[in-house]
Design an enzyme around this catalytic site. Structure first.
Site, short mmCIF file in Angstrom:
data_model
loop_
_atom_site.label_atom_id
_atom_site.label_comp_id
_atom_site.label_asym_id
_atom_site.label_seq_id
_atom_site.Cartn_x
_atom_site.Cartn_y
_atom_site.Cartn_z
N LYS A 5 77.13 144.20 34.65
CA LYS A 5 78.21 145.16 34.91
C LYS A 5 77.65 146.54 35.27
O LYS A 5 78.05 147.14 36.26
CB LYS A 5 79.12 145.31 33.68
N ARG A 52 87.43 146.46 25.91
CA ARG A 52 86.65 145.37 25.32
C ARG A 52 87.44 144.63 24.26
O ARG A 52 86.93 143.68 23.66
CB ARG A 52 85.40 145.96 24.67
N ARG A 104 65.15 144.48 29.21
CA ARG A 104 65.68 145.80 29.56
C ARG A 104 64.90 146.91 28.85
O ARG A 104 64.55 146.80 27.69
CB ARG A 104 67.15 145.88 29.16
N ARG A 109 66.34 149.31 23.72
CA ARG A 109 67.51 149.65 22.92
C ARG A 109 67.47 148.85 21.63
O ARG A 109 67.15 147.68 21.64
CB ARG A 109 68.79 149.31 23.71
N ARG A 126 76.22 140.64 19.31
CA ARG A 126 77.02 141.21 20.41
C ARG A 126 77.71 140.11 21.21
O ARG A 126 78.84 140.26 21.65
CB ARG A 126 76.12 142.08 21.33
P1 AMP Z 1 77.04 148.64 26.41
O1 AMP Z 1 76.16 149.74 26.86
O2 AMP Z 1 78.24 148.44 27.28
O3 AMP Z 1 76.28 147.36 26.18
O4 AMP Z 1 77.62 149.08 24.99
C1 AMP Z 1 76.76 149.31 23.89
C2 AMP Z 1 77.54 149.31 22.60
O5 AMP Z 1 78.48 150.39 22.61
C3 AMP Z 1 78.37 148.08 22.33
O6 AMP Z 1 77.61 147.01 21.79
C4 AMP Z 1 79.36 148.65 21.32
O7 AMP Z 1 78.77 148.84 20.06
C5 AMP Z 1 79.65 150.02 21.89
N1 AMP Z 1 80.77 149.95 22.86
C6 AMP Z 1 80.68 150.05 24.21
N2 AMP Z 1 81.89 149.93 24.78
C7 AMP Z 1 82.76 149.71 23.77
C8 AMP Z 1 84.16 149.49 23.70
N3 AMP Z 1 84.92 149.44 24.81
N4 AMP Z 1 84.72 149.31 22.48
C9 AMP Z 1 83.98 149.35 21.36
N5 AMP Z 1 82.66 149.55 21.34
C10 AMP Z 1 82.04 149.73 22.54
#
Ligand code: AMP
Length: 219
Positions: free
Chosen positions: A13, A88, A127, A160, A171
């Site tokens: 994404k 999400r 990553r 990360r 996740r």
């Molecule tokens: P990402 O960078 O999209 O993989 O997001 C990293 C982390 O941020 C996720 O594993 C969640 O802990 C938090 N996060 C990101 N987007 C959301 C969302 N829409 N709702 C809740 N937590 C989020």
């Protein structure tokens, strides 16, 4: 261009959102990135989110919705948007629908990245990120010019915390239980477009370009 990108972590994404944002001049709004920025800046929101993110959980809807609608309200929706990692949960999707209705708009389409678990694990475990500017790399697919060093700011790259194997598993479970129901939510609204997330970046970009041409989404 008004897009929602849906899919598990590691689906591609973020990578595609960054390219589409440049190509179609629509703001890229990555919820995870905005949250990590809050953590780097040690804001009250960042302090609340840090632990949850590091454990691979989801930040509560109330917090994420308020944060995203504040950002979207500030930049406006007329210039389009590419939502990466939001919504999400069903609660977020419903709140977003209400927010966009108030703005008298809706998404052009929702891209559903269908990516195999093997590819996801490979992408997430390879990553690397810049802890200073947030730039993303992959040890094989998107290597920095100098191994282990950020091209943009020269900082040493790190992994990360939530890309560690146990956290990745958690996740993916959160995706299955909380995010997957959104596929049905958007399919019912005739907005869903499945896309092959396993494809290499140029291959999928080419497919997206012809799909956007069909939809008459202009650059
Ligand atoms: P990402 O960078 O999209 O993989 O997001 C990293 C982390 O941020 C996720 O594993 C969640 O802990 C938090 N996060 C990101 N987007 C959301 C969302 N829409 N709702 C809740 N937590 C989020």
């Amino acid at each position: 261009m008004k897009l929602i990108l849906l899919g598990p972590p590691g689906a591609g994404k973020g990578t595609h959102a960054r390219i589409l944002s440049e190509k179609y001049h629509a703001p890229h709004l990555a919820t995870g990135e905005i949250l990590r920025q809050q953590i780097r800046e040690k804001t009250p929101l960042g302090r609340k989110a840090k632990d949850i993110i590091e454990k691979g959980g989801l930040v509560p809807d109330q917090i994420v919705n308020a944060m995203m609608f504040q950002v979207m309200g500030r930049i406006g929706t007329e210039g389009g948007f590419i939502l990466d990692g939001f919504p999400r949960t069903l609660g977020q999707a419903e709140a977003l629908e209400d927010f966009l209705a108030e703005e008298k708009t809706k998404p052009d389409t929702v891209l559903n990245f269908q990516t195999s678990e093997k590819v996801i694990i490979d992408r997430l475990s390879g990553r690397r990120v810049c802890p200073k500017c947030g730039a993303n790399y992959h040890i094989r697919n998107i290597p920095p010019k100098k191994a282990g060093i950020c091209d943009s700011c020269g900082e040493k790259l790190t992994q990360r915390k939530d890309d560690e194997p146990e956290t990745i598993k958690h996740r993916l479970r959160m995706y299955e239980s909380e995010t997957k129901p959104l596929i049905d939510f958007y399919a019912k609204r005739n907005l869903l477009k499945d896309v092959p997330g396993d494809y290499d970046v140029p291959e999928l970009q080419a497919e997206l370009a012809s799909f956007f041409d069909e939809l008459k989404l202009v650059k």
